[in-house]
Design a protein around this motif. Structure first.
Motif, PDB file in Angstrom:
ATOM      1  N   ALA A  14       0.852  -1.232  -0.051  1.00  0.00           N
ATOM      2  CA  ALA A  14      -0.138  -0.011  -0.063  1.00  0.00           C
ATOM      3  C   ALA A  14       0.744   1.295  -0.145  1.00  0.00           C
ATOM      4  N   ALA A  15       2.109   1.195   0.038  1.00  0.00           N
ATOM      5  CA  ALA A  15       2.832   2.559  -0.004  1.00  0.00           C
ATOM      6  C   ALA A  15       2.808   3.140  -1.178  1.00  0.00           C
ATOM      7  N   ARG A  16       2.409   2.707  -2.330  1.00  0.00           N
ATOM      8  CA  ARG A  16       2.248   3.387  -3.458  1.00  0.00           C
ATOM      9  C   ARG A  16       1.337   2.951  -4.433  1.00  0.00           C
ATOM     10  N   GLY A  17       1.233   3.288  -5.618  1.00  0.00           N
ATOM     11  CA  GLY A  17       0.351   2.841  -6.802  1.00  0.00           C
ATOM     12  C   GLY A  17      -1.024   2.331  -6.608  1.00  0.00           C
ATOM     13  N   GLN A  18      -1.266   0.996  -6.957  1.00  0.00           N
ATOM     14  CA  GLN A  18      -2.583   0.526  -6.808  1.00  0.00           C
ATOM     15  C   GLN A  18      -2.812   0.406  -5.082  1.00  0.00           C
ATOM     16  N   GLY A  19      -1.900   0.195  -4.504  1.00  0.00           N
ATOM     17  CA  GLY A  19      -2.196  -0.217  -3.087  1.00  0.00           C
ATOM     18  C   GLY A  19      -2.562   1.049  -2.310  1.00  0.00           C
ATOM     19  N   ARG A  20      -2.044   2.029  -2.669  1.00  0.00           N
ATOM     20  CA  ARG A  20      -2.290   3.495  -1.937  1.00  0.00           C
ATOM     21  C   ARG A  20      -3.841   3.852  -2.359  1.00  0.00           C
ATOM     22  N   SER A  21      -4.021   3.515  -3.666  1.00  0.00           N
ATOM     23  CA  SER A  21      -5.335   3.986  -4.235  1.00  0.00           C
ATOM     24  C   SER A  21      -6.300   3.422  -3.764  1.00  0.00           C
ATOM     25  N   HIS A  22      -6.115   1.868  -3.500  1.00  0.00           N
ATOM     26  CA  HIS A  22      -7.221   0.938  -3.072  1.00  0.00           C
ATOM     27  C   HIS A  22      -7.349   1.494  -1.310  1.00  0.00           C
ATOM     28  N   ALA A  23      -6.215   1.947  -0.710  1.00  0.00           N
ATOM     29  CA  ALA A  23      -6.562   2.239   0.747  1.00  0.00           C
ATOM     30  C   ALA A  23      -7.213   3.506   0.859  1.00  0.00           C
ATOM     31  N   VAL A  24      -6.809   4.749   0.040  1.00  0.00           N
ATOM     32  CA  VAL A  24      -7.653   5.818  -0.091  1.00  0.00           C
ATOM     33  C   VAL A  24      -8.990   5.717  -0.304  1.00  0.00           C
ATOM     34  N   ARG A  25      -9.287   4.988  -1.422  1.00  0.00           N
ATOM     35  CA  ARG A  25     -10.802   4.816  -2.116  1.00  0.00           C
ATOM     36  C   ARG A  25     -11.647   4.181  -1.124  1.00  0.00           C
ATOM     37  N   LEU A  26     -11.049   3.032  -0.183  1.00  0.00           N
ATOM     38  CA  LEU A  26     -11.900   2.513   0.613  1.00  0.00           C
ATOM     39  C   LEU A  26     -12.417   3.471   1.971  1.00  0.00           C
ATOM     40  N   PRO A 237      -5.012   3.831 -11.518  1.00  0.00           N
ATOM     41  CA  PRO A 237      -5.090   3.064 -10.030  1.00  0.00           C
ATOM     42  C   PRO A 237      -6.583   3.094  -9.532  1.00  0.00           C
ATOM     43  N   ARG A 238      -7.236   4.125  -9.728  1.00  0.00           N
ATOM     44  CA  ARG A 238      -8.391   4.492  -9.296  1.00  0.00           C
ATOM     45  C   ARG A 238      -9.608   3.632 -10.043  1.00  0.00           C
ATOM     46  N   ASP A 239      -9.328   3.386 -11.479  1.00  0.00           N
ATOM     47  CA  ASP A 239     -10.201   2.406 -11.947  1.00  0.00           C
ATOM     48  C   ASP A 239     -10.304   1.174 -11.356  1.00  0.00           C
ATOM     49  N   VAL A 240      -9.122   0.528 -10.781  1.00  0.00           N
ATOM     50  CA  VAL A 240      -8.924  -0.506 -10.377  1.00  0.00           C
ATOM     51  C   VAL A 240      -9.680  -0.551  -8.853  1.00  0.00           C
ATOM     52  N   SER A 241      -9.442   0.547  -8.169  1.00  0.00           N
ATOM     53  CA  SER A 241      -9.822   0.575  -6.777  1.00  0.00           C
ATOM     54  C   SER A 241     -11.309   0.930  -6.666  1.00  0.00           C
ATOM     55  N   ASN A 242     -11.986   0.925  -7.633  1.00  0.00           N
ATOM     56  CA  ASN A 242     -13.403   1.064  -7.776  1.00  0.00           C
ATOM     57  C   ASN A 242     -13.986  -0.412  -7.744  1.00  0.00           C
ATOM     58  N   ALA A 243     -13.187  -1.107  -8.428  1.00  0.00           N
ATOM     59  CA  ALA A 243     -13.576  -2.560  -8.483  1.00  0.00           C
ATOM     60  C   ALA A 243     -13.123  -3.199  -7.270  1.00  0.00           C
ATOM     61  N   VAL A 244     -12.388  -2.791  -6.547  1.00  0.00           N
ATOM     62  CA  VAL A 244     -11.865  -3.250  -5.412  1.00  0.00           C
ATOM     63  C   VAL A 244     -13.009  -3.055  -4.405  1.00  0.00           C
ATOM     64  N   LEU A 245     -13.516  -1.570  -4.103  1.00  0.00           N
ATOM     65  CA  LEU A 245     -14.603  -1.071  -3.465  1.00  0.00           C
ATOM     66  C   LEU A 245     -15.737  -1.849  -3.505  1.00  0.00           C
ATOM     67  N   PHE A 246     -16.173  -1.948  -4.729  1.00  0.00           N
ATOM     68  CA  PHE A 246     -17.500  -2.974  -5.173  1.00  0.00           C
ATOM     69  C   PHE A 246     -17.518  -4.190  -4.261  1.00  0.00           C
ATOM     70  N   LEU A 247     -16.162  -4.818  -4.561  1.00  0.00           N
ATOM     71  CA  LEU A 247     -16.158  -6.101  -3.994  1.00  0.00           C
ATOM     72  C   LEU A 247     -15.957  -6.221  -2.311  1.00  0.00           C
ATOM     73  N   ALA A 248     -15.459  -4.804  -1.845  1.00  0.00           N
ATOM     74  CA  ALA A 248     -15.205  -4.779  -0.380  1.00  0.00           C
ATOM     75  C   ALA A 248     -16.829  -4.407   0.289  1.00  0.00           C
TER      76      ALA A 248
END
Length: 270
Positions: A14-26, A237-248
């Motif tokens: 989560a320090a950068r990239g997709q992981g950071r984006s996922h953490a912030v989006r959630l 990254p946010r495009d992927v994070s939106n999928a993660v958000l839905f699945l969470a």
């Protein structure tokens, strides 16, 4: 209320990239978050530097800026003991864990028969053993809590197609699909859902930030493939994070065993 209001998520890598984006989006949608990263280089076989402690703390500050709480834990997904430390941080700080985002991943390039054993091992250990370790650490407590939950594992378009020249990466990303499918059946009685997300090339990661797609395509086979995606040369990254958000979220309460592509059509093209 946010879409994951009151939930707690743990995000690896989560320090950068997709992981950071996922953490912030959630966090934007109401979750408190534990963020982890290894925060040092782990192999000379990786052609880029890994994230730093300072970048992990930057992620934590970005989460806190949304108004949610965040704990940053330096942890290596290759170690189940270190993953348990991260899970214990969720238990101690928040008293629950609803979502595990097993996102940490690495890659390198090379023909399969020319890869060193170390090159193979480091990719497999992070990309495949890493999610298994995160699950080993998190699931017993999630089962004990009896509140269900969601496990989301980052795979890739290379987890669906036979991408080259990085057979070790492709094998690892296929491997997490098998892990996900088995776990989705094992954990269904506990109302814990398990899914994978499959991005194509993603901009603004540690490897790609600030680099034009034309240059990426010239130097990286992954992005040369991505440049031919039907919809777009890459996703953000946010495009992927939106999928993660839905699945969470509870919006996906009956979604399990899914390979969720965010790939601009790359895995469907002829």
């Amino acid at each position: 209320m946010g879409r994951v209001e009151g939930k707690v998520a743990l995000v690896t890598g989560a320090a950068r990239g997709q992981g950071r984006s996922h953490a912030v989006r959630l966090a934007e949608e109401g979750a408190d978050v534990v963020v982890t990263d290894v925060c040092h280089d782990i192999s000379d076989e990786l052609p880029y530097s890994l994230a730093s402690k300072e970048q992990l703390e930057e992620t934590a500050e970005l989460v806190r800026a949304t108004g949610r709480r965040c704990v940053a834990v330096q942890a290596d997904v290759r170690s189940v003991a270190e993953m348990r430390v991260a899970v214990d941080a969720a238990r101690e700080e928040f008293g629950r864990l609803d979502t595990l985002v097993a996102n940490a991943g690495v890659m390198s390039i090379g023909a399969a028969w020319e890869l060193s054993e170390e090159a193979w091992d480091v990719v497999m250990d992070v990309n495949l053993k890493g999610p298994w370790n995160a699950v080993r650490a998190a699931i017993p407590w999630m089962i004990e809590a009896g509140q269900g939950g969601s496990v989301i594992i980052t795979s890739s378009a290379a987890g669906i197609r036979g991408h080259v020249p990085y057979a070790h990466y492709t094998a690892s990303k296929h491997g997490v699909v098998g892990l996900m499918k088995a776990l989705s059946n094992e954990l269904a009685p506990h109302r814990i859902r398990v899914n994978t997300v499959h991005p194509t090339g993603v901009s603004d990661t540690g490897i790609t930030v600030g680099v034009p797609i034309e240059e990426l395509a010239a130097r990286e086979p992954l992005f040369a493939l991505a440049a031919m995606n039907p919809l777009a040369p890459y996703v953000e990254p946010r495009d992927v994070s939106n999928a993660v958000l839905f699945l969470a979220s509870d919006e996906s309460r009956y979604v399990t065993g899914l390979q969720f592509t965010v790939d601009a059509g790359s895995t469907n093209k002829p």
